[in-house]
Design a protein around this motif. Structure first.
Motif, mmCIF file in Angstrom:
data_model
loop_
_atom_site.group_PDB
_atom_site.id
_atom_site.type_symbol
_atom_site.label_atom_id
_atom_site.label_comp_id
_atom_site.label_asym_id
_atom_site.label_seq_id
_atom_site.Cartn_x
_atom_site.Cartn_y
_atom_site.Cartn_z
ATOM 1 N N ALA A 1 0.841 -1.194 0.000
ATOM 2 C CA ALA A 1 0.000 0.000 0.000
ATOM 3 C C ALA A 1 0.881 1.251 0.000
ATOM 4 N N PHE A 2 0.343 2.338 -0.535
ATOM 5 C CA PHE A 2 1.058 3.605 -0.571
ATOM 6 C C PHE A 2 0.740 4.413 0.685
ATOM 7 N N ASP A 3 1.765 5.052 1.249
ATOM 8 C CA ASP A 3 1.549 5.898 2.411
ATOM 9 C C ASP A 3 1.188 7.317 1.986
ATOM 10 N N GLU A 4 1.122 8.239 2.949
ATOM 11 C CA GLU A 4 0.705 9.606 2.662
ATOM 12 C C GLU A 4 1.721 10.359 1.804
ATOM 13 N N ASN A 5 2.947 9.818 1.696
ATOM 14 C CA ASN A 5 3.974 10.442 0.867
ATOM 15 C C ASN A 5 4.038 9.850 -0.542
ATOM 16 N N LYS B 1 18.701 -6.135 5.149
ATOM 17 C CA LYS B 1 17.305 -6.134 4.759
ATOM 18 C C LYS B 1 17.182 -5.500 3.376
ATOM 19 N N ALA B 2 16.259 -6.043 2.581
ATOM 20 C CA ALA B 2 16.031 -5.531 1.226
ATOM 21 C C ALA B 2 14.566 -5.161 1.079
ATOM 22 N N TYR B 3 14.303 -4.063 0.347
ATOM 23 C CA TYR B 3 12.943 -3.563 0.179
ATOM 24 C C TYR B 3 12.673 -3.246 -1.286
ATOM 25 N N LYS B 4 11.484 -3.629 -1.756
ATOM 26 C CA LYS B 4 10.997 -3.208 -3.062
ATOM 27 C C LYS B 4 10.162 -1.939 -2.848
ATOM 28 N N CYS B 5 10.489 -0.876 -3.586
ATOM 29 C CA CYS B 5 9.849 0.421 -3.378
ATOM 30 C C CYS B 5 9.273 0.965 -4.679
ATOM 31 N N ILE B 6 8.163 1.673 -4.561
ATOM 32 C CA ILE B 6 7.607 2.454 -5.666
ATOM 33 C C ILE B 6 7.226 3.817 -5.103
ATOM 34 N N LEU B 7 7.702 4.869 -5.755
ATOM 35 C CA LEU B 7 7.366 6.231 -5.371
ATOM 36 C C LEU B 7 6.513 6.825 -6.488
ATOM 37 N N LYS B 8 5.296 7.266 -6.143
ATOM 38 C CA LYS B 8 4.369 7.767 -7.149
ATOM 39 C C LYS B 8 4.916 9.004 -7.854
ATOM 40 N N ALA B 9 4.530 9.144 -9.121
ATOM 41 C CA ALA B 9 4.969 10.279 -9.934
ATOM 42 C C ALA B 9 4.715 11.597 -9.203
ATOM 43 N N GLY B 10 5.719 12.471 -9.215
ATOM 44 C CA GLY B 10 5.587 13.782 -8.593
ATOM 45 C C GLY B 10 5.806 13.812 -7.099
ATOM 46 N N CYS B 11 6.037 12.651 -6.483
ATOM 47 C CA CYS B 11 6.226 12.586 -5.031
ATOM 48 C C CYS B 11 7.715 12.527 -4.682
ATOM 49 N N SER B 12 8.016 12.753 -3.403
ATOM 50 C CA SER B 12 9.394 12.699 -2.934
ATOM 51 C C SER B 12 9.462 11.968 -1.602
ATOM 52 N N TRP B 13 10.659 11.452 -1.295
ATOM 53 C CA TRP B 13 10.878 10.715 -0.050
ATOM 54 C C TRP B 13 12.262 11.041 0.475
ATOM 55 N N PHE C 1 19.408 13.428 2.183
ATOM 56 C CA PHE C 1 19.188 13.266 0.750
ATOM 57 C C PHE C 1 17.713 12.997 0.500
ATOM 58 N N THR C 2 17.269 13.335 -0.701
ATOM 59 C CA THR C 2 15.863 13.195 -1.063
ATOM 60 C C THR C 2 15.758 12.536 -2.421
ATOM 61 N N ILE C 3 14.813 11.614 -2.544
ATOM 62 C CA ILE C 3 14.528 10.933 -3.808
ATOM 63 C C ILE C 3 13.242 11.516 -4.372
ATOM 64 N N PHE C 4 13.288 11.957 -5.622
ATOM 65 C CA PHE C 4 12.143 12.551 -6.301
ATOM 66 C C PHE C 4 11.728 11.678 -7.484
ATOM 67 N N ALA C 5 10.454 11.362 -7.595
ATOM 68 C CA ALA C 5 9.925 10.697 -8.785
ATOM 69 C C ALA C 5 9.557 11.749 -9.817
ATOM 70 N N GLY C 6 9.774 11.450 -11.080
ATOM 71 C CA GLY C 6 9.453 12.395 -12.144
ATOM 72 C C GLY C 6 8.024 12.245 -12.622
ATOM 73 N N LYS C 7 7.848 12.218 -13.943
ATOM 74 C CA LYS C 7 6.504 12.136 -14.518
ATOM 75 C C LYS C 7 5.943 10.722 -14.488
ATOM 76 N N LYS C 8 6.789 9.767 -14.150
ATOM 77 C CA LYS C 8 6.357 8.379 -14.017
ATOM 78 C C LYS C 8 6.639 7.900 -12.594
ATOM 79 N N ASP C 9 5.944 6.849 -12.183
ATOM 80 C CA ASP C 9 6.257 6.220 -10.904
ATOM 81 C C ASP C 9 7.701 5.718 -10.940
ATOM 82 N N LEU C 10 8.413 5.906 -9.852
ATOM 83 C CA LEU C 10 9.804 5.478 -9.744
ATOM 84 C C LEU C 10 9.868 4.155 -8.982
#
Length: 244
Positions: free
Chosen positions: A12-16, A32-44, A91-100
């Motif tokens: 599930a996606f969180d508020e970010n 530990k290893a994690y699979k991540c998806i950051l929605k387009a236009g969002c940052s973490w 540091f900050t990770i930014f998704a562009g026009k597509k999900d990252l």
């Protein structure tokens, strides 16, 4: 050998706008290893870890967005690796026009890591596109005319016990059976990649988004059919440090 299928790594996606799912919890003793998806236009902005506590690094899959520190910025123009400088800079990770889509690895720092990193390591922070990683050859592949092209993304012994690489090539082909006496190993299958992976006599077919984990001292290799492609990255940890 343990296997996590792509369909099992959906969260599930969180508020970010971030989905972050642990891969095969408890499989690796040090990491530990994690699979991540950051929605387009969002940052973490990930949590920071102090040197001598934990190390972390990332593998970005989708060509979108960018990574910034307090002083630098890198565009994610293709599959890429990023290693932050512990808690020296946010540091900050930014998704562009597509999900990252990306993978996040968090490893424990033991005395071997600390001594090795104190002795020599690559300058941090470090960002590198997979395509810019240097090539190397392995005898168990060249001796059987494998089409596999191997690349060092995070070089052995320059990151304590941890390392990362990328393998790519056209089928039909094979990756010769071999053993890592010091290393446990993750394989993450990249877009377009598929093959039959065999470890300790057990075989399974893997494709895009699947992840395998294999412990050290386990014989393993792969077969790639004519209509398949080698395209995966690996992450390794020398559990007890390198023997030589």
């Amino acid at each position: 050998m343990l296997v996590a299928r792509k369909e099992d790594l959906v969260g599930a996606f969180d508020e970010n706008g971030l989905s972050r799912v642990e891969i095969l919890p408890g499989a690796a003793p040090c990491m530990k290893a994690y699979k991540c998806i950051l929605k387009a236009g969002c940052s973490w902005k990930p949590e920071l870890y102090a040197y001598k506590d934990k190390t972390q690094f990332f593998a970005f899959i989708t060509a979108t967005g960018y990574v910034t520190t307090e002083s630098q910025c890198w565009q994610i123009a293709g599959p890429a690796n990023f290693v932050p400088n512990y808690d020296e800079e946010t540091f900050t990770i930014f998704a562009g026009k597509k999900d990252l889509e990306f993978y996040h690895f968090v490893g424990e720092m033991d005395q071997h890591d600390i001594e090795r990193m104190d002795y020599i390591h690559m300058e941090l922070p470090r960002f590198r596109l997979f395509k810019d990683a240097w090539r190397y050859v392995e005898g168990f592949n060249t001796s059987i005319a494998s089409t596999c092209q191997s690349h060092h993304v995070m070089e052995h012994r320059f990151w304590g016990r941890y390392s990362m690489g990328w393998n790519v090539g056209a089928g039909p082909s094979v990756i010769g059976t071999h053993i890592h006496p010091d290393l446990d190993q993750w394989y993450i299958i990249l877009p377009g990649g598929s093959m039959t992976y065999t470890a300790d006599g057990e075989s399974t077919h893997v494709s895009e988004g699947d992840v395998t984990y294999t412990g050290m001292n386990t014989p393993h290799g792969s077969e790639i059919a004519a209509d398949e492609k080698i395209n995966y990255f690996w992450v390794e940890c020398a559990i007890n440090g390198y023997a030589s």
